[in-house]
Design a protein around this motif. Structure first.
Motif, PDB file in Angstrom:
ATOM      1  N   PRO A 175      40.126  47.416  30.433  1.00 28.65           N
ATOM      2  CA  PRO A 175      40.981  48.296  29.634  1.00 28.65           C
ATOM      3  C   PRO A 175      42.303  47.630  29.294  1.00 28.65           C
ATOM      4  O   PRO A 175      42.824  46.820  30.068  1.00 28.65           O
ATOM      5  CB  PRO A 175      41.178  49.524  30.521  1.00 28.65           C
ATOM      6  N   VAL A 176      42.858  47.990  28.179  1.00 29.89           N
ATOM      7  CA  VAL A 176      44.101  47.397  27.715  1.00 29.89           C
ATOM      8  C   VAL A 176      45.275  47.741  28.618  1.00 29.89           C
ATOM      9  O   VAL A 176      46.266  47.008  28.681  1.00 29.89           O
ATOM     10  CB  VAL A 176      44.384  47.836  26.253  1.00 29.89           C
ATOM     11  N   ASP A 177      45.165  48.856  29.360  1.00 28.82           N
ATOM     12  CA  ASP A 177      46.276  49.299  30.206  1.00 28.82           C
ATOM     13  C   ASP A 177      45.838  49.532  31.648  1.00 28.82           C
ATOM     14  O   ASP A 177      46.433  50.322  32.369  1.00 28.82           O
ATOM     15  CB  ASP A 177      46.889  50.585  29.651  1.00 28.82           C
ATOM     16  N   GLY A 178      44.796  48.848  32.082  1.00 32.87           N
ATOM     17  CA  GLY A 178      44.234  49.111  33.399  1.00 32.87           C
ATOM     18  C   GLY A 178      44.948  48.384  34.527  1.00 32.87           C
ATOM     19  O   GLY A 178      45.834  47.555  34.314  1.00 32.87           O
ATOM     20  N   SER A 179      44.533  48.715  35.763  1.00 27.25           N
ATOM     21  CA  SER A 179      45.033  48.047  36.958  1.00 27.25           C
ATOM     22  C   SER A 179      44.014  48.232  38.071  1.00 27.25           C
ATOM     23  O   SER A 179      43.104  49.064  37.979  1.00 27.25           O
ATOM     24  CB  SER A 179      46.393  48.612  37.391  1.00 27.25           C
ATOM     25  N   VAL A 210      39.970  48.606  37.848  1.00 26.52           N
ATOM     26  CA  VAL A 210      39.265  49.832  37.461  1.00 26.52           C
ATOM     27  C   VAL A 210      38.747  49.697  36.031  1.00 26.52           C
ATOM     28  O   VAL A 210      39.455  49.211  35.144  1.00 26.52           O
ATOM     29  CB  VAL A 210      40.199  51.055  37.580  1.00 26.52           C
ATOM     30  N   ASP A 211      37.520  50.128  35.800  1.00 23.48           N
ATOM     31  CA  ASP A 211      36.895  50.121  34.472  1.00 23.48           C
ATOM     32  C   ASP A 211      36.740  48.705  33.920  1.00 23.48           C
ATOM     33  O   ASP A 211      36.932  48.458  32.725  1.00 23.48           O
ATOM     34  CB  ASP A 211      37.707  50.978  33.493  1.00 23.48           C
ATOM     35  N   LEU A 247      38.992  49.679  25.753  1.00 23.20           N
ATOM     36  CA  LEU A 247      38.265  48.578  26.369  1.00 23.20           C
ATOM     37  C   LEU A 247      38.269  47.342  25.480  1.00 23.20           C
ATOM     38  O   LEU A 247      37.912  47.406  24.301  1.00 23.20           O
ATOM     39  CB  LEU A 247      36.835  49.000  26.684  1.00 23.20           C
ATOM     40  N   MET A 248      38.664  46.219  26.063  1.00 22.55           N
ATOM     41  CA  MET A 248      38.717  44.949  25.357  1.00 22.55           C
ATOM     42  C   MET A 248      37.463  44.124  25.676  1.00 22.55           C
ATOM     43  O   MET A 248      37.074  44.005  26.835  1.00 22.55           O
ATOM     44  CB  MET A 248      39.963  44.159  25.777  1.00 22.55           C
ATOM     45  N   PHE A 249      36.847  43.544  24.644  1.00 26.33           N
ATOM     46  CA  PHE A 249      35.723  42.626  24.804  1.00 26.33           C
ATOM     47  C   PHE A 249      36.287  41.210  24.829  1.00 26.33           C
ATOM     48  O   PHE A 249      36.770  40.712  23.813  1.00 26.33           O
ATOM     49  CB  PHE A 249      34.724  42.783  23.655  1.00 26.33           C
ATOM     50  N   LEU A 250      36.218  40.541  25.980  1.00 26.21           N
ATOM     51  CA  LEU A 250      36.888  39.260  26.148  1.00 26.21           C
ATOM     52  C   LEU A 250      35.925  38.134  26.492  1.00 26.21           C
ATOM     53  O   LEU A 250      34.876  38.353  27.114  1.00 26.21           O
ATOM     54  CB  LEU A 250      37.934  39.368  27.269  1.00 26.21           C
ATOM     55  N   GLU A 251      36.300  36.933  26.091  1.00 23.21           N
ATOM     56  CA  GLU A 251      35.608  35.719  26.511  1.00 23.21           C
ATOM     57  C   GLU A 251      35.488  35.709  28.038  1.00 23.21           C
ATOM     58  O   GLU A 251      36.463  35.975  28.747  1.00 23.21           O
ATOM     59  CB  GLU A 251      36.418  34.518  26.023  1.00 23.21           C
ATOM     60  N   ASP A 274      38.719  46.151  46.782  1.00 25.06           N
ATOM     61  CA  ASP A 274      39.377  47.279  46.119  1.00 25.06           C
ATOM     62  C   ASP A 274      40.547  46.811  45.255  1.00 25.06           C
ATOM     63  O   ASP A 274      41.605  47.439  45.208  1.00 25.06           O
ATOM     64  CB  ASP A 274      39.858  48.302  47.153  1.00 25.06           C
ATOM     65  N   GLY A 275      40.364  45.676  44.578  1.00 25.89           N
ATOM     66  CA  GLY A 275      41.381  45.182  43.652  1.00 25.89           C
ATOM     67  C   GLY A 275      42.515  44.423  44.309  1.00 25.89           C
ATOM     68  O   GLY A 275      43.408  43.922  43.626  1.00 25.89           O
ATOM     69  N   GLU A 276      42.516  44.312  45.654  1.00 30.56           N
ATOM     70  CA  GLU A 276      43.598  43.632  46.361  1.00 30.56           C
ATOM     71  C   GLU A 276      43.034  42.489  47.193  1.00 30.56           C
ATOM     72  O   GLU A 276      42.002  42.632  47.851  1.00 30.56           O
ATOM     73  CB  GLU A 276      44.357  44.616  47.252  1.00 30.56           C
ATOM     74  N   VAL A 277      43.734  41.350  47.160  1.00 28.56           N
ATOM     75  CA  VAL A 277      43.241  40.159  47.852  1.00 28.56           C
ATOM     76  C   VAL A 277      43.248  40.376  49.363  1.00 28.56           C
ATOM     77  O   VAL A 277      44.183  40.947  49.924  1.00 28.56           O
ATOM     78  CB  VAL A 277      44.084  38.924  47.467  1.00 28.56           C
TER      79      VAL A 277
END
Length: 323
Positions: free
Chosen positions: A147-151, A154-155, A175-179, A214-217
């Motif tokens: 997502p363009v504004d995600g963190s 998520v998603d 939602l961004m489609f990225l390389e 959960d998104g955290e190292v």
């Protein structure tokens, strides 16, 4: 000289770092924490004091925070979560008029960081490569969707075949489609950056992400590599940047000229304790710069390279809890 860590959640190490550095400098002050559910926040339980705030996005969030800061003589506010950064940046002058420093980047820069498409343009103007974004009618597999504004991851999706794509991916304009940058070819780094009040870069610590939960190292390694000079060359001065920023990069395993920037979060990241323990003492520098009025000079060589951090779960007990 009291300090407040907002949206403290699980950030026990961050709270403890401020407690430790206040004592080492011999400043009389306490470290407070705030959270929407402080009784269930580990960081709130180990802080010198805590208080409850409305959920982020509530219309009275800033007012409740502001009143607490005045009542408890808070001198320094350190935000920690993406969704509160813009509001704190907008109201920074309100706090400053009461002698309360909020360590937050400018409204303009925080706004850029919250929009990943805008950040792609920002990186490109600083000669930093980014992953290509595909039109949804003309994409190339495999691809990465976010997502363009995600963190917190998520998603996000890795798409390897057309069968993995759904109507949701196409219909959701966020939602961004990225390389796709394959982890077989690239190593992922989160770099802790420190910018002083003049928006000048003072330190870079690349942390190689070995394992994430959960998104955290949860397993990471400090590495002194080409990213340090690359960031010093291209991001030495960022208008509006202040304090700790976490920047994510992909570095090719066999070609150190292939570097792609992913995003910047203008706040302390969850993996900052590794940088702190390696010797990059952002906590101390913030206290010195914002509470003691000292200038922070270049600190590019103060941290220990090849330092491995392996995290584990610990217990914090709250006696007499009634729910």
């Amino acid at each position: 000289m009291n300090i407040l860590i907002t949206s403290a959640g699980r950030r026990v190490s961050l709270v403890r770092s401020f407690q430790k550095e206040l004592k080492k400098i011999d400043l009389k002050g306490e470290v407070y924490a705030s959270d929407a559910n402080p009784m269930l926040s580990a960081a709130c339980q180990i802080a010198d004091g805590f208080f409850k705030v409305p959920i982020l996005g509530a219309t009275d969030y800033i007012d409740v925070l502001f009143d607490f800061c005045k009542n408890y003589k808070i001198s320094l506010v350190v935000p920690t979560i993406d969704t509160e950064l813009l509001q704190l940046a907008i109201h920074r002058d309100k706090f400053k008029q009461e002698g309360i420093e909020v360590v937050i980047s400018s409204v303009d820069f925080v706004s850029k960081c919250r929009n990943k498409r805008v950040m792609h343009k920002f990186f490109e103007t600083h000669n930093v490569k980014v992953a290509k974004e595909y039109p949804k009618k003309n994409y190339k597999l495999p691809l990465f969707i976010k997502p363009v504004d995600g963190s917190r991851s998520v998603d996000t999706y890795v798409i390897r075949s057309k069968e993995d794509l759904t109507e949701y991916h196409f219909a959701n304009n966020k939602l961004m489609f990225l390389e796709y940058l394959d982890h077989d070819d690239f190593d992922e780094y989160t770099c802790d950056l420190y910018y002083n009040k003049a928006h000048d870069l003072r330190c870079v610590v690349p942390r190689k992400r070995l394992e994430v939960r959960d998104g955290e190292v949860c397993k990471a390694l400090t590495v002194s590599n080409t990213l340090v000079d690359y960031i010093k060359q291209n991001l030495r001065q960022i208008e509006g940047a202040l304090g700790c920023l976490t920047a994510q990069f992909f570095l090719h395993k066999n070609d150190n000229q292939k570097i792609y920037a992913i995003e910047i979060n203008p706040r302390f990241g969850g993996g900052y304790p590794l940088s702190y323990l390696s010797g990059a003492n952002f906590t101390k520098w913030i206290i010195e710069e914002y509470l003691l009025g000292k200038s922070i000079e270049e600190k590019f060589d103060v941290w220990e390279k090849d330092l491995l951090m392996i995290r584990y779960d610990d217990e914090i007990l709250v006696h007499g809890y009634k729910g």
